[in-house]
Scaffold this motif. Structure first.
Motif: not given
Ligand code: GLU
Length: 275
Positions: A221-247
């Motif tokens: 929405v901000l990119q459209t309103l401001m006329g900013w170019p749109q990047p391509v997105y990539r989302h990588h996995r998260l590393v979890l702690g020994p308790d299985g929760r996000r670090l």
């Protein structure tokens, strides 16, 4: 401009940990694979939680890991005026409103937690302004829809690359409500600062964790309103702690400095993060 430019954008609110090492390496590797550039951006808009000591630690840890960056390092705290200029622009266009609501007020008024057309009646707003109550500037999605046009607004989309495949996703900004552009404790809020910087720094790719997979729905929405170019997105996995929760900072044993002090090498660290 580079054909491929991306960034690692940590917030120095604590010690760099395995999750950061993994994220930074993903960003560096993606740029290298594409023959492109990877920048380091310090997202220190929260001046109470981001300290120079954490920032120095972060830079030292990245150095020790052998991760080097292209281009100048950008520190968001040095660009508050640029973010405020965007808020002024949007304000002149009638796209933002002052939101005085506290967190409990928001939760009781909007059970979903997202504010929609949450501006107060004019009289109440005047009263709170006169009382000196703190407020944030919110982007009105309703006003944005009017400005962009119904058809264009509904057609907004973004591109996500996953495992070498590219997918176009229709943006659903309504699910997130009227986002805050500023904060009560900082001149700027995350989405504005990050989206602005991705645009002015010419980022072609934004590579970050799964925890931010929803962010493009808002940032488009901000990119459209401001006329900013749109990047391509990539989302990588998260590393979890020994308790299985996000670090997080609470996983002190996973801090890079602690692992280094315990005699681990950078390749040990990357192997642990990849495990
Ligand atoms: N500063 C954010 C974080 O530490 C990352 C923002 C981004 O990559 O857009 O999680």
């Amino acid at each position: 401009m580079a054909n491929f430019r991306t960034r690692f954008a940590p917030s120095p609110t604590g010690a760099l940990h395995l999750g950061h090492a993994f994220a930074a390496a993903e960003v560096r590797a993606a740029a290298d694979a594409a023959g492109g550039e990877a920048y380091l951006r310090i997202e220190n808009i929260d001046l109470t939680r981001c300290t120079p000591a954490f920032e120095a630690g972060l830079v030292a840890d990245l150095d020790w890991l052998g991760l080097a960056w292209d281009g100048p390092v950008r520190r968001q705290s040095e660009h508050f005026n640029a973010y405020l200029a965007v808020v002024s622009d949007l304000r002149e266009r009638g796209l933002v409103y002052r939101c005085f609501r506290t967190r409990p007020e928001i939760v009781s008024t909007f059970p979903s937690g997202c504010v929609l057309s949450g501006d107060l009646p004019a009289q109440e707003e005047r009263r709170r302004l006169a009382a000196g109550d703190p407020f944030v500037w919110r982007l009105s999605l309703e006003a944005a829809r009017r400005e962009i046009g119904d058809l264009m607004f509904s057609a907004m989309s973004f591109e996500v690359e996953q495992d070498g495949r590219s997918q176009t996703i229709r943006a659903e900004p309504d699910l997130h409500g009227d986002i805050a552009l500023t904060r009560k404790d900082s001149p700027v809020a995350y989405h504005l600062a990050a989206t602005h910087d991705d645009a002015v720094q010419g980022m072609t790719h934004v590579i970050r964790g799964q925890d931010l997979a929803e962010a493009p729905h808002i940032q488009v929405v901000l990119q459209t309103l401001m006329g900013w170019p749109q990047p391509v997105y990539r989302h990588h996995r998260l590393v979890l702690g020994p308790d299985g929760r996000r670090l997080s900072k609470t996983h002190k044993s996973q801090a890079i400095a602690a692992l280094r002090a315990a005699g681990r090498t950078p390749s040990d660290v990357f192997a642990m993060a990849a495990a």
